[in-house]
Design a protein around this motif. Sequence first.
Motif, mmCIF file in Angstrom:
data_model
loop_
_atom_site.group_PDB
_atom_site.id
_atom_site.type_symbol
_atom_site.label_atom_id
_atom_site.label_comp_id
_atom_site.label_asym_id
_atom_site.label_seq_id
_atom_site.Cartn_x
_atom_site.Cartn_y
_atom_site.Cartn_z
ATOM 1 N N GLY A 53 0.837 -1.195 0.000
ATOM 2 C CA GLY A 53 0.000 0.000 0.000
ATOM 3 C C GLY A 53 0.867 1.238 0.000
ATOM 4 N N ARG A 54 0.352 2.290 -0.590
ATOM 5 C CA ARG A 54 1.103 3.541 -0.605
ATOM 6 C C ARG A 54 1.042 4.195 0.765
ATOM 7 N NH1 ARG A 54 -1.478 3.890 -6.058
ATOM 8 N NH2 ARG A 54 0.183 3.370 -7.536
ATOM 9 N N SER A 55 1.841 5.217 0.971
ATOM 10 C CA SER A 55 1.869 5.924 2.255
ATOM 11 C C SER A 55 0.465 6.396 2.634
ATOM 12 C CB SER A 55 2.816 7.123 2.172
ATOM 13 O OG SER A 55 4.133 6.702 1.944
ATOM 14 N N GLY A 56 0.096 6.174 3.893
ATOM 15 C CA GLY A 56 -1.213 6.594 4.366
ATOM 16 C C GLY A 56 -2.330 5.618 4.099
ATOM 17 N N SER A 57 -1.995 4.435 3.571
ATOM 18 C CA SER A 57 -3.037 3.464 3.226
ATOM 19 C C SER A 57 -3.541 2.691 4.444
ATOM 20 C CB SER A 57 -2.515 2.484 2.172
ATOM 21 O OG SER A 57 -1.395 1.769 2.667
ATOM 22 N N GLY A 58 -2.788 2.715 5.553
ATOM 23 C CA GLY A 58 -3.222 2.011 6.757
ATOM 24 C C GLY A 58 -2.356 0.830 7.147
ATOM 25 N N LYS A 59 -1.279 0.574 6.410
ATOM 26 C CA LYS A 59 -0.429 -0.591 6.683
ATOM 27 C C LYS A 59 0.131 -0.576 8.107
ATOM 28 C CE LYS A 59 2.722 0.142 3.584
ATOM 29 N NZ LYS A 59 2.346 1.537 3.262
ATOM 30 N N SER A 60 0.799 0.516 8.443
ATOM 31 C CA SER A 60 1.457 0.599 9.748
ATOM 32 C C SER A 60 0.450 0.634 10.888
ATOM 33 C CB SER A 60 2.358 1.838 9.812
ATOM 34 O OG SER A 60 3.403 1.737 8.868
ATOM 35 N N VAL A 61 -0.687 1.282 10.678
ATOM 36 C CA VAL A 61 -1.711 1.348 11.724
ATOM 37 C C VAL A 61 -2.281 -0.045 11.982
ATOM 38 C CG1 VAL A 61 -3.976 2.281 12.338
ATOM 39 C CG2 VAL A 61 -2.251 3.765 11.309
ATOM 40 N N ALA A 62 -2.450 -0.833 10.941
ATOM 41 C CA ALA A 62 -2.949 -2.204 11.121
ATOM 42 C C ALA A 62 -2.010 -3.003 12.018
ATOM 43 C CB ALA A 62 -3.103 -2.887 9.761
ATOM 44 N N VAL A 63 -0.713 -2.845 11.812
ATOM 45 C CA VAL A 63 0.260 -3.561 12.636
ATOM 46 C C VAL A 63 0.253 -3.034 14.065
ATOM 47 C CG1 VAL A 63 2.724 -3.950 12.987
ATOM 48 C CG2 VAL A 63 1.733 -4.272 10.724
ATOM 49 N N LYS A 64 0.145 -1.716 14.231
ATOM 50 C CA LYS A 64 0.070 -1.150 15.586
ATOM 51 C C LYS A 64 -1.154 -1.672 16.334
ATOM 52 C CE LYS A 64 2.590 3.150 14.665
ATOM 53 N NZ LYS A 64 2.495 4.624 14.547
ATOM 54 N N CYS A 65 -2.244 -1.838 15.622
ATOM 55 C CA CYS A 65 -3.441 -2.418 16.243
ATOM 56 C C CYS A 65 -3.195 -3.877 16.626
ATOM 57 C CB CYS A 65 -4.636 -2.317 15.303
ATOM 58 S SG CYS A 65 -5.255 -0.644 15.027
ATOM 59 N N LEU A 66 -2.483 -4.594 15.772
ATOM 60 C CA LEU A 66 -2.203 -6.009 16.006
ATOM 61 C C LEU A 66 -1.424 -6.225 17.294
ATOM 62 C CD1 LEU A 66 -2.094 -8.997 14.989
ATOM 63 C CD2 LEU A 66 0.027 -8.376 13.828
ATOM 64 N N VAL A 67 -0.493 -5.328 17.588
ATOM 65 C CA VAL A 67 0.337 -5.504 18.793
ATOM 66 C C VAL A 67 -0.180 -4.680 19.969
ATOM 67 C CG1 VAL A 67 2.368 -6.127 17.474
ATOM 68 C CG2 VAL A 67 2.000 -3.737 18.074
ATOM 69 N N GLY A 68 -1.330 -4.055 19.798
ATOM 70 C CA GLY A 68 -1.946 -3.337 20.898
ATOM 71 C C GLY A 68 -1.332 -1.988 21.208
ATOM 72 N N LEU A 69 -0.529 -1.446 20.287
ATOM 73 C CA LEU A 69 0.036 -0.116 20.498
ATOM 74 C C LEU A 69 -0.992 0.967 20.187
ATOM 75 C CD1 LEU A 69 3.609 -0.565 18.988
ATOM 76 C CD2 LEU A 69 2.940 -0.567 21.405
ATOM 77 N N THR A 70 -1.989 0.597 19.380
ATOM 78 C CA THR A 70 -3.110 1.476 19.077
ATOM 79 C C THR A 70 -4.394 0.695 19.293
ATOM 80 O OG1 THR A 70 -1.880 2.780 17.452
ATOM 81 C CG2 THR A 70 -4.269 2.769 17.236
ATOM 82 N N ILE A 229 -2.073 -8.700 0.343
ATOM 83 C CA ILE A 229 -3.228 -7.803 0.309
ATOM 84 C C ILE A 229 -2.723 -6.398 0.017
ATOM 85 C CG2 ILE A 229 -4.636 -9.193 1.875
ATOM 86 C CD1 ILE A 229 -4.031 -7.252 4.098
ATOM 87 N N ILE A 230 -3.516 -5.649 -0.725
ATOM 88 C CA ILE A 230 -3.191 -4.258 -1.021
ATOM 89 C C ILE A 230 -4.238 -3.372 -0.368
ATOM 90 C CG2 ILE A 230 -2.814 -2.522 -2.808
ATOM 91 C CD1 ILE A 230 -2.004 -4.652 -4.728
ATOM 92 N N LEU A 231 -3.774 -2.443 0.448
ATOM 93 C CA LEU A 231 -4.666 -1.490 1.108
ATOM 94 C C LEU A 231 -4.729 -0.189 0.326
ATOM 95 C CD1 LEU A 231 -3.728 -1.845 4.898
ATOM 96 C CD2 LEU A 231 -5.593 -2.937 3.665
ATOM 97 N N LYS A 232 -5.923 0.371 0.255
ATOM 98 C CA LYS A 232 -6.128 1.693 -0.330
ATOM 99 C C LYS A 232 -7.168 2.416 0.513
ATOM 100 C CE LYS A 232 -7.697 4.217 -4.406
ATOM 101 N NZ LYS A 232 -8.434 4.140 -5.698
#
Length: 259
Positions: A53-70, A229-232
């Motif tokens: 996914g391009r910048s801002g697509s949600g990739k990093s936020v999904a991972v932060k949610c996965l580890v409970g940081l968000t 998977i590709i996020l947009k």
Amino acid sequence: MKTIEQNITPGYQNPLDKSFIEFKNVYKAYGDNKVLNGISFTIKKGENLVILGRSGSGKSVAVKCLVGLTKVDQGEIIISGEDITKLNEEGLNRIRMKIGFLFQNGALYDSMTVRQNLAFTLQHNNKSLNENEVEAAIKEALQNVGLEEAIDKMPAELSGGMRKRIGLARALIIKPQIIIYDEPTGGLDTITAREIIELIRSIKLKYNATSIIITHDLTCAKYTGDRIIILKDGVIKAEGSYKDIENSEDDWVKSFFEQ
């Protein structure tokens, strides 16, 4: 020199069908910025899932949610049958102990030697190990990334590719059930990037860890991912094998491969 196609055979498909990680209708927003808009996907045990996914697509936020940081706004994230969105900090820390991270820049402690970096991570996760057990684990982790000779070096003495390898050794030393790779080939030359790709594949075979690979690198995606998977805009725009996605009829997905 062999091309990457010659040097790396296609990834095997794990025969286990049981989902190990599952996102169920997950939403996350920061104010008016809706980052994840009801994403749902599963990852099987031992599978490598690539998130593109391009910048801002949600990739990093999904991972932060996965580890409970968000914390998610809505939805469930299941790891090995347990909804981590319902856990307190103690429960989340228990889950985090099973996760190894390879950060984009290696994220080594500059004031520590390679040995000390690895020992710190291992002893943080398992305080019961004696000195000999720690040393043996360090040497095994370095052997797995081909850098036994770097054990007493400082991070400043390492190349970018070596820092990535040491970062990977640090992730592996805790024998994780889940490995998260953040842009594993980012900032590397073609040959070093290929070496990291080969390492990711060999680690999959040796550890059978469940892995999430966040990347912009289509070559990395092609040769490390069992599924992509590709996020947009916070939704899943495409999902499948590399070949499936590459042959998509969707104009936006096709444009992604024409970068």
